[in-house]
Write a protein that holds these residues in place. Sequence first.
Motif, PDB file in Angstrom:
ATOM      1  N   LYS A 135       0.829  -1.215   0.000  1.00 60.52           N
ATOM      2  CA  LYS A 135       0.000   0.000   0.000  1.00 60.52           C
ATOM      3  C   LYS A 135       0.858   1.258   0.000  1.00 60.52           C
ATOM      4  O   LYS A 135       0.558   2.224  -0.688  1.00 60.52           O
ATOM      5  CB  LYS A 135      -0.938   0.023   1.212  1.00 60.52           C
ATOM      6  N   ILE A 136       1.933   1.244   0.765  1.00 61.37           N
ATOM      7  CA  ILE A 136       2.857   2.389   0.790  1.00 61.37           C
ATOM      8  C   ILE A 136       3.407   2.617  -0.617  1.00 61.37           C
ATOM      9  O   ILE A 136       3.420   3.741  -1.125  1.00 61.37           O
ATOM     10  CB  ILE A 136       4.019   2.149   1.789  1.00 61.37           C
ATOM     11  N   GLN A 137       3.847   1.536  -1.259  1.00 63.25           N
ATOM     12  CA  GLN A 137       4.452   1.647  -2.589  1.00 63.25           C
ATOM     13  C   GLN A 137       3.432   2.039  -3.652  1.00 63.25           C
ATOM     14  O   GLN A 137       3.696   2.906  -4.483  1.00 63.25           O
ATOM     15  CB  GLN A 137       5.147   0.330  -2.958  1.00 63.25           C
ATOM     16  N   GLU A 138       2.249   1.410  -3.625  1.00 68.39           N
ATOM     17  CA  GLU A 138       1.210   1.697  -4.620  1.00 68.39           C
ATOM     18  C   GLU A 138       0.731   3.144  -4.565  1.00 68.39           C
ATOM     19  O   GLU A 138       0.427   3.741  -5.583  1.00 68.39           O
ATOM     20  CB  GLU A 138       0.007   0.774  -4.416  1.00 68.39           C
ATOM     21  N   THR A 139       0.655   3.685  -3.362  1.00 66.50           N
ATOM     22  CA  THR A 139       0.104   5.037  -3.196  1.00 66.50           C
ATOM     23  C   THR A 139       1.195   6.104  -3.171  1.00 66.50           C
ATOM     24  O   THR A 139       0.890   7.278  -3.078  1.00 66.50           O
ATOM     25  CB  THR A 139      -0.710   5.131  -1.893  1.00 66.50           C
ATOM     26  N   ASN A 140       2.444   5.667  -3.218  1.00 67.00           N
ATOM     27  CA  ASN A 140       3.565   6.601  -3.118  1.00 67.00           C
ATOM     28  C   ASN A 140       3.530   7.387  -1.811  1.00 67.00           C
ATOM     29  O   ASN A 140       3.995   8.530  -1.741  1.00 67.00           O
ATOM     30  CB  ASN A 140       3.575   7.573  -4.306  1.00 67.00           C
ATOM     31  N   ALA A 141       2.967   6.790  -0.783  1.00 66.82           N
ATOM     32  CA  ALA A 141       2.881   7.438   0.525  1.00 66.82           C
ATOM     33  C   ALA A 141       4.259   7.459   1.181  1.00 66.82           C
ATOM     34  O   ALA A 141       5.118   6.635   0.876  1.00 66.82           O
ATOM     35  CB  ALA A 141       1.897   6.688   1.424  1.00 66.82           C
ATOM     36  N   THR A 142       4.445   8.408   2.078  1.00 68.99           N
ATOM     37  CA  THR A 142       5.690   8.446   2.827  1.00 68.99           C
ATOM     38  C   THR A 142       5.433   7.871   4.220  1.00 68.99           C
ATOM     39  O   THR A 142       4.325   7.937   4.742  1.00 68.99           O
ATOM     40  CB  THR A 142       6.232   9.884   2.971  1.00 68.99           C
ATOM     41  N   TYR A 143       6.464   7.316   4.792  1.00 68.72           N
ATOM     42  CA  TYR A 143       6.370   6.813   6.161  1.00 68.72           C
ATOM     43  C   TYR A 143       6.370   8.006   7.107  1.00 68.72           C
ATOM     44  O   TYR A 143       7.052   9.004   6.858  1.00 68.72           O
ATOM     45  CB  TYR A 143       7.570   5.912   6.487  1.00 68.72           C
ATOM     46  N   LEU A 144       5.627   7.911   8.203  1.00 66.81           N
ATOM     47  CA  LEU A 144       5.641   8.986   9.202  1.00 66.81           C
ATOM     48  C   LEU A 144       7.061   9.259   9.680  1.00 66.81           C
ATOM     49  O   LEU A 144       7.422  10.403   9.938  1.00 66.81           O
ATOM     50  CB  LEU A 144       4.757   8.629  10.400  1.00 66.81           C
TER      51      LEU A 144
END
Length: 181
Positions: A135-144
Amino acid sequence: MPGTQKKILGEERRELILQWLQTENKPMTGSELSKRTNVSRQVIVQDISLLKAKNEPIIATSQGYIYIQNPSQTTVHQRIIACQHTPEDAEKELLLLVDHGVLVKDVTVEHPVYGELTASVMIQTRKEVETFIEKIQETNATYLSQLTDGIHLHTIEADTIEKLNAACLALEEEGYLVSNE
């Protein structure tokens, strides 16, 4: 008409959502709940907010919504640990923890403006780690933890202190553990 599902309205829908969350042994996604009730995912998000406002113990995790049952008679040991690592090591850190039988309840960082930011993760298995990382990779989200040069806290839980100690030792050996409480 077969195949046509009628919308489940308001209070009846929230009662069903509550029942489903209370009886499921796994998280339920907003999409799954919206399909079951034939309403949009946004309506489900609003319903969850209304249920939380009525003090229902529902939390949103990366895997979906969970109803926190009354604690069972089994003893649960909990610890807050401070870790530091690069984003590339997040998966390895989580796998180390779950491989020692530990539940990673949340992640917390200290933000210079907002103060303490905590996100519920509720990860306990290798599959949940895999899903979280995807999910982190798919959404290009950053870790807190990217807000704080990799420094973050986790609340971890296990049924024995030995599991917590072994998990912390493994983190320390990798150089991820800053300190533990």
